[in-house]
Structure formats: structure tokens, C-alpha cells
Design a protein around this motif. Structure first.
Motif, PDB file in Angstrom:
ATOM      1  N   SER A  75       0.843  -1.186   0.000  1.00  0.00           N
ATOM      2  CA  SER A  75       0.000   0.000   0.000  1.00  0.00           C
ATOM      3  C   SER A  75       0.885   1.245   0.000  1.00  0.00           C
ATOM      4  N   ASP A 121       0.077  -2.620   4.328  1.00  0.00           N
ATOM      5  CA  ASP A 121      -1.306  -2.748   3.859  1.00  0.00           C
ATOM      6  C   ASP A 121      -2.043  -1.454   4.191  1.00  0.00           C
ATOM      7  N   ASN A 122      -3.337  -1.400   3.846  1.00  0.00           N
ATOM      8  CA  ASN A 122      -4.109  -0.180   4.087  1.00  0.00           C
ATOM      9  C   ASN A 122      -4.300   0.106   5.573  1.00  0.00           C
ATOM     10  N   THR A 123      -4.361  -0.922   6.398  1.00  0.00           N
ATOM     11  CA  THR A 123      -4.485  -0.714   7.845  1.00  0.00           C
ATOM     12  C   THR A 123      -3.239  -0.014   8.377  1.00  0.00           C
ATOM     13  N   ASP A 124      -2.072  -0.447   7.917  1.00  0.00           N
ATOM     14  CA  ASP A 124      -0.815   0.177   8.331  1.00  0.00           C
ATOM     15  C   ASP A 124      -0.714   1.598   7.779  1.00  0.00           C
ATOM     16  N   ARG A 126      -3.212   3.584   7.130  1.00  0.00           N
ATOM     17  CA  ARG A 126      -4.134   4.382   7.942  1.00  0.00           C
ATOM     18  C   ARG A 126      -3.483   4.766   9.267  1.00  0.00           C
ATOM     19  N   ARG A 127      -2.781   3.815   9.897  1.00  0.00           N
ATOM     20  CA  ARG A 127      -2.092   4.091  11.165  1.00  0.00           C
ATOM     21  C   ARG A 127      -1.083   5.222  11.006  1.00  0.00           C
ATOM     22  N   ASP A 131      -2.604   8.177  13.014  1.00  0.00           N
ATOM     23  CA  ASP A 131      -1.986   8.128  14.341  1.00  0.00           C
ATOM     24  C   ASP A 131      -0.661   8.868  14.424  1.00  0.00           C
TER      25      ASP A 131
END
Length: 154
Positions: A75, A121-124, A126-127, A131
Motif C-alpha cells: 500500500s 497494507d491499508n491498515t498500516d 491508515r495508522r 496516528d
């Protein structure tokens, strides 16, 4: 990483210097002997030129280009930042400390900074954006542009 700030003094380059730079840009692991052959100069001359280009900061480092997908970074996004006035220097150092940020540029226009962010990935991703980036003092706004395909032109 390319120079972000510092000496803006241009180094005079001739055609031989430019050809050496082109060869090393194409293959940073190329031997001095191969550079000399490709540029049609002696090995000693190539060695002297490369040493001068390195010493004067024209050649800043030799590195490998990594295929992000094969390296597990599936990502990628360009993230733009609007930042508070006078926050750039401190913010720059904080950005450099984030391993997912692969390029940082201070720019003019509708935003102040553009980043190339690569994540597993997209979760990472986003973090990193929510964050880390949005939580930084001095960051007023972010905008994210997902990368669907990379084409390296070097």
C-alpha cells in the motif's frame, strides 16, 4: 535521500561528469572500470572524477532500488500536508524518523509538504496517516492520494 536543505551552490559539471552520473544512476554497483569503459575515459580518470563528484556532494550515496510490492509494501500513497508557519524544521526531523515515509519534499502551492508513504497494507497506511502524521504538532491538514501503480523511470 536527496538534499532537503543546505548548500545551494551548484557544482560545475561537464559532459564527462554528466555521463558518469548517468552510468551510476543506471547501475550504482557498476565498477569504476566499467564506468570508464562506458564513458570512454581511463580508469584513473573515472576514479578521480567519481571521487570529486562524491566529495563535492553531487553523488550523495549509492543505494538499491527496491520493488515495494515484492518487499511486502503493498500500500502506497502520496500524502500532502499543510503545516503551521515556522514548524517545518522541527516537523522535518519528526517525518524523517517515520520508516514508512520514503520521500519528503517541501513544496509551494496549495499544500506545504508532500510525502511518499509505503506501508504493508491499508491498515498500516491508515495508522501512519491518522496516528502519526495527523497527531504531529504543526500539521494542520492532510490529503491522501493512493498509488495504484508505480513506474520507475530511472
Amino acid at each position: 535521500m536527496a538534499r532537503l536543505e543546505g548548500d545551494s551552490g551548484e557544482v560545475p559539471l561537464d559532459d564527462v561528469d554528466r555521463r558518469i552520473i548517468a552510468e551510476l544512476t543506471r547501475d550504482g554497483r557498476m565498477s569504476v572500470t566499467q564506468v570508464a569503459e562506458n564513458v570512454h575515459i581511463s580508469r584513473a580518470h573515472a576514479y578521480t572524477r567519481i571521487a570529486r563528484l562524491t566529495g563535492e556532494g553531487v553523488l550523495t550515496k549509492f543505494t538499491a532500488l527496491v520493488d515495494p510490492i515484492k518487499a511486502g509494501l503493498k500500500s502506497s500513497a502520496y500524502v500532502t500536508l499543510k503545516v503551521s508557519q515556522h514548524s517545518w524544521r522541527e516537523l522535518r526531523e519528526q517525518l524523517r524518523a517515520i520508516p514508512e515515509i520514503h520521500h519528503i519534499a517541501l513544496v509551494g502551492g496549495d499544500f506545504d509538504v508532500i510525502l511518499l508513504v509505503r506501508a504493508i497494507d491499508n491498515t498500516d497506511l491508515r495508522r501512519v496517516i491518522f496516528d502519526e502524521l495527523q497527531a504531529m504538532p504543526g500539521v494542520q491538514d492532510t490529503q491522501t492520494f493512493l498509488v495504484f501503480e508505480d513506474v520507475d523511470t530511472r
